[in-house]
Design an enzyme around this catalytic site. Structure first.
Site, PDB file in Angstrom:
ATOM      1  CD  GLU A   1      23.614  -9.991 -37.019  1.00 33.25           C
ATOM      2  OE1 GLU A   1      23.218 -10.296 -35.824  1.00 33.25           O
ATOM      3  OE2 GLU A   1      24.064  -8.495 -36.790  1.00 33.25           O
TER       4      GLU A   1
ATOM      5  CE  LYS B   1      28.041  -3.958 -33.460  1.00 35.42           C
ATOM      6  NZ  LYS B   1      26.771  -3.133 -33.629  1.00 35.42           N
TER       7      LYS B   1
HETATM    8  P1  PGA Z   1      24.500  -3.795 -37.008  1.00 37.44           P
HETATM    9  O1  PGA Z   1      23.946  -4.760 -35.760  1.00 37.44           O
HETATM   10  O2  PGA Z   1      25.939  -4.245 -37.537  1.00 37.44           O
HETATM   11  O3  PGA Z   1      23.590  -3.764 -37.928  1.00 37.44           O
HETATM   12  O4  PGA Z   1      24.851  -2.540 -36.372  1.00 37.44           O
HETATM   13  C1  PGA Z   1      24.457  -5.454 -34.841  1.00 37.44           C
HETATM   14  C2  PGA Z   1      24.046  -4.827 -33.334  1.00 37.44           C
HETATM   15  O5  PGA Z   1      23.487  -3.839 -33.389  1.00 37.44           O
HETATM   16  O6  PGA Z   1      24.707  -5.499 -32.503  1.00 37.44           O
HETATM   17 ZN    ZN Z   2      23.290  -3.994 -31.175  1.00 35.10          ZN
END
Ligand code: PGA
Ligand code: ZN
Length: 426
Positions: free
Chosen positions: A203, A335
């Site tokens: 990231e 998300k």
């Molecule tokens: P991921 O990580 O997109 O790999 O799940 C982001 C998070 O855990 O917030």
């Molecule tokens: Zn997370």
């Protein structure tokens, strides 16, 4: 009205396949949906349909999901008005017929859902945030930005997935970015000077080389000082423990220093960290099944720290309701692809807000060059945005988009920064 829905394979920020959906209306207007993908995914997330043939794209191709968009979904939505977002999402959910979207694939459904929203905004000739928020979105979010990356995003360089900074003292959105810029680069310099920087993680945060999971706190605090800020006043630490990845059903395990903890001991450690370091926010401090620890942690720290459920809730309305009833957290990570449609995502944000909790709109570790979530955060007045670090364009496009949204809102834009926490903290 929808004339055609097309889909094809594109690639995410890790170079893995994902899908892009194109909605074409009878009047020729188009819109797109680009689907992100996680690495430390929660077990209760909606299903991301991948073809699984190891000989083809390492099993990660999405041709089946693409086929589902082009046939089943396209047929069901032909002729439907693009302004019927809720109805369209409902139709796809019913067509899928499962609770976790495993028939059509949550990636197929979400791609269409996002493309429909973008197309509708294009028809109206307004920015996405304005369309999604019915003109009521005005709050520019406070950023939560990763400085060091670990866990599943950096081959377990640290057991903790994210060490992030929140510029709680910033007076403007621009100032949060300037402060983050200063701290991110100071942290890189501190780590390089100590020979502890391997590169950058998935990231965009620094990929560290440490012996313990506490060393990054020292780097963080040194970087803050070097950048001329006061930790605990100008800026605070935020952590994503992503603890489901550390828990085997009985014990939490750190790979880095071979330590293991009972749930009670791990809860003690999280409480101790929150007392020792200027931590304002902590995400997934416990596994998504370890409710007892969540509850105990909330009793001790819930009035001092934002406690975010990510894998715990997976943006799932039923799970969030259960969490609210049991006071497991005071914040929900949001998300889109965990739940798989725009309508359900907005419902999850509204539910979170109606309980007096804070939503944090979030990207995935596998991202695209799209800035849908920046618009979503403003549209819903969510107040916070988490997009990984301060490098790599799939991250920067989201931070930068909020500069543009703020300009477009003009006098209507508001920014309350760290005051957002007044809602949940004492
Ligand atoms: P991921 O990580 O997109 O790999 O799940 C982001 C998070 O855990 O917030
Ligand atoms: Zn997370």
């Amino acid at each position: 009205k929808i004339k055609e829905i097309d889909a094809y394979q594109i690639y995410d920020s890790r170079g893995f396949p994902t899908l892009e959906v194109e909605v074409i209306l009878e009047n020729g207007i188009k819109g797109y949906g680009l689907v992100p993908s996680g690495a430390s995914t929660g077990q209760f997330e909606a299903l991301e349909l991948r073809d699984g043939d190891k000989e083809v794209f390492r099993g990660k191709s999405v041709f089946k999901a693409i086929e589902n968009v082009k046939t089943l979904i396209a047929e069901a939505l032909k002729g439907v008005s693009v302004f019927e977002q809720e109805q369209i999402d409902k139709t796809m959910i019913e067509l899928d017929g499962t609770t976790n979207k495993s028939n059509l694939g949550a990636n197929a459904i979400l791609g269409v859902s996002m493309a429909v929203a973008n197309t509708a905004a294009n028809v109206k000739g307004v920015p996405l945030y304005e369309y999604l928020g019915n003109g009521e979105g005005h709050l520019i979010p406070l950023n939560e930005i990763q400085i060091l990356g670990g866990g599943a995003h950096a081959a377990w360089a640290t057991d903790i997935q994210d060490y992030l900074v929140i510029a709680t003292g910033a007076k403007t959105y621009e100032e949060t970015l300037e402060m983050t810029h200063n701290i991110y680069h100071a942290a890189g310099e501190v780590m390089k000077a100590r020979g502890k920087c391997v590169g950058i993680a998935d990231e965009g945060g620094w990929w560290p080389d440490y012996e313990t999971n506490e060393e990054p706190f020292d780097v963080f605090l040194e970087a803050v000082e070097k950048a001329g800020y006061i930790a605990g006043k100008d800026v605070a630490i935020s952590l994503d423990i992503a603890a489901s990845d550390l828990f085997d059903g009985e014990k939490y395990r750190f790979r880095l220093d071979n330590k293991e903890f009972t749930p009670d001991e791990f809860c003690d450690l999280m409480i101790a960290w929150c007392e020792k370091y200027p931590i304002i926010s902590i995400e997934d401090p416990f596994a998504d099944t370890d409710f007892k620890s969540w509850k105990r942690f909330m009793e001790v720290c819930g009035n001092k720290v934002q406690v975010i459920g990510d894998d715990l809730f997976t943006t799932n309305i039923e799970r969030i309701k259960e969490g609210i009833a049991n006071e497991l957290a005071n914040s929900v990570l949001i998300k889109l692809n965990q739940i798989g449609s725009v309508t359900e995502t907005i419902q999850a944000i509204k539910l979170t807000q109606s309980a007096g909790w804070l939503p944090v709109v979030s990207a995935r570790s596998g991202e695209t060059e799209d800035a849908f979530i920046s618009h979503l955060a403003v549209a819903t007045n969510a107040g916070q945005l988490k997009v990984g670090s301060f490098a790599r364009s799939e991250r920067m496009v989201k931070w930068n988009e909020n500069i543009r949204i703020q300009r477009s809102l003009g006098d209507k834009a508001t920014f309350i920064g760290g005051k957002i926490y007044d809602i949940i903290l004492e």
